[in-house]
Design a protein around this motif. Structure first.
Motif, short mmCIF file in Angstrom:
data_model
loop_
_atom_site.label_atom_id
_atom_site.label_comp_id
_atom_site.label_asym_id
_atom_site.label_seq_id
_atom_site.Cartn_x
_atom_site.Cartn_y
_atom_site.Cartn_z
N ALA A 133 0.85 -1.20 0.00
CA ALA A 133 0.00 0.00 0.00
C ALA A 133 0.88 1.25 0.00
N ILE A 134 0.64 2.13 -0.98
CA ILE A 134 1.41 3.38 -1.10
C ILE A 134 0.53 4.53 -0.60
N ILE A 135 1.10 5.37 0.25
CA ILE A 135 0.35 6.50 0.80
C ILE A 135 1.07 7.81 0.47
N VAL A 136 0.29 8.79 0.00
CA VAL A 136 0.80 10.15 -0.14
C VAL A 136 0.02 11.00 0.86
N SER A 137 0.73 11.63 1.78
CA SER A 137 0.08 12.41 2.84
C SER A 137 -0.43 13.74 2.30
N GLU A 138 -1.69 14.05 2.64
CA GLU A 138 -2.29 15.32 2.24
C GLU A 138 -1.74 16.48 3.07
N GLU A 139 -1.31 16.19 4.30
CA GLU A 139 -0.81 17.24 5.20
C GLU A 139 0.65 17.60 4.90
N THR A 140 1.48 16.58 4.71
CA THR A 140 2.92 16.84 4.56
C THR A 140 3.44 16.58 3.15
N GLY A 141 2.68 15.83 2.35
CA GLY A 141 3.16 15.45 1.03
C GLY A 141 4.14 14.28 1.08
N GLY A 142 4.37 13.72 2.25
CA GLY A 142 5.29 12.60 2.40
C GLY A 142 4.78 11.33 1.74
N ILE A 143 5.69 10.56 1.17
CA ILE A 143 5.35 9.30 0.51
C ILE A 143 5.78 8.15 1.41
N SER A 144 4.87 7.20 1.64
CA SER A 144 5.16 6.05 2.51
C SER A 144 4.64 4.77 1.87
N ILE A 145 5.14 3.66 2.37
CA ILE A 145 4.66 2.33 1.96
C ILE A 145 4.29 1.55 3.23
N ALA A 146 3.20 0.80 3.17
CA ALA A 146 2.85 -0.15 4.23
C ALA A 146 2.86 -1.54 3.62
N GLU A 147 3.59 -2.44 4.23
CA GLU A 147 3.61 -3.84 3.78
C GLU A 147 3.95 -4.75 4.95
N ASN A 148 3.27 -5.88 4.99
CA ASN A 148 3.50 -6.86 6.05
C ASN A 148 3.35 -6.26 7.44
N GLY A 149 2.40 -5.30 7.59
CA GLY A 149 2.13 -4.69 8.88
C GLY A 149 3.19 -3.71 9.34
N GLN A 150 4.01 -3.19 8.41
CA GLN A 150 5.07 -2.24 8.77
C GLN A 150 5.06 -1.06 7.81
N PHE A 151 5.53 0.10 8.32
CA PHE A 151 5.63 1.30 7.51
C PHE A 151 7.07 1.50 7.02
N HIS A 152 7.19 2.06 5.81
CA HIS A 152 8.45 2.60 5.31
C HIS A 152 8.15 4.05 4.97
#
Length: 256
Positions: free
Chosen positions: A219-238
């Protein structure tokens, strides 16, 4: 004096591991107090029936245990689904999965499909446009697809950006990418209730983590507040990924 053989020790350790794993699953779903209550009841039941040999109370508790087993299945159906889902998607069981699914070809996104996703996330990050993209791997996400609107289109940078544009009716939900195509958008994901999630992370991050806990998706997330890009996989964040690290991470994860 009671003599324990090797089999007895293995049996006790297996039960202890099983109880610990059940406790972990129930703690994640905020059901730890119920787990404690069940343990107290079981301990009391063993004392009444095995130690003190109280026949009347023992027979009453025996009936409660018989009915209680069915009640627990109904009460904790969500936790049981999570338990078996995690068991099936665990990396330790990859050999079993590969053996059972041999001969079946899975279409994995290649660089030409990953690049439009990365570029779209980069543009949305610059403009602080929130986005949530779920990429299917081994576990079928048909149930999640049915919660949104089916699109069934080629992976396209402009399409991804238009779907998550702030005035778009589908921008609040999740996009599902499956079999090298944008399958659906506006989908509803299960939200994680993990108490360890940093408070700075919003609902999109919680939904992404919840989805990654219930399947082997990325799962790829782009934050609306900060614009930060993250990934969630196997119950963990990157967290705090650059375009290069996002591309590298997606390539590594989707090639597994």
């Amino acid at each position: 004096m009671v003599n324990f053989g090797l089999i007895d020790i293995i049996d006790i350790l297996s039960v202890a591991c099983l109880l610990y794993y059940i406790y972990k699953v129930m703690k994640e779903s905020s059901s730890a107090n119920i787990f404690y209550g069940i343990l107290i009841f079981v301990f009391t039941w063993l004392l009444v029936t095995q130690i003190f040999d109280m026949r009347l109370m023992g027979s009453i508790m025996d009936r409660l245990v018989n009915v209680g087993a069915l009640a627990l299945i109904v009460l904790f159906q969500e936790e049981l689904r999570h338990f078996f889902s995690e068991l099936g998607t665990s990396r330790r069981n990859n050999l079993v999965v590969r053996f059972l699914s041999r001969g079946k070809k899975t279409e994995k996104p290649h660089r030409e499909e990953i690049i439009p996703i990365v570029m779209a996330c980069l543009n949305m990050s610059k403009q602080k446009v929130g986005a949530l993209i779920v990429m299917e791997r081994g576990v079928n996400l048909g149930d999640i697809v049915r919660t949104g609107d089916v699109i069934n289109a080629d992976i396209n940078q402009r399409l991804i950006e238009n779907i998550f544009f702030k005035n778009s009716p589908l921008h609040d939900g999740a996009m599902i990418i499956s079999h090298k195509r944008i399958t659906a958008a506006g989908c509803i994901l299960p939200v994680s209730h993990d108490l360890d999630i940093p408070k700075a992370l919003g609902l999109r991050h919680r939904a992404a983590l919840g989805m990654s806990q219930k399947s082997d998706c990325v799962a790829i997330i782009v934050s609306e507040e900060t614009g930060g890009i993250s990934i969630a996989e196997n119950g963990q964040f990157h967290l705090r990924l650059t375009a290069e690290s996002l591309e590298r991470k997606l390539t590594d994860l989707l090639d597994d």
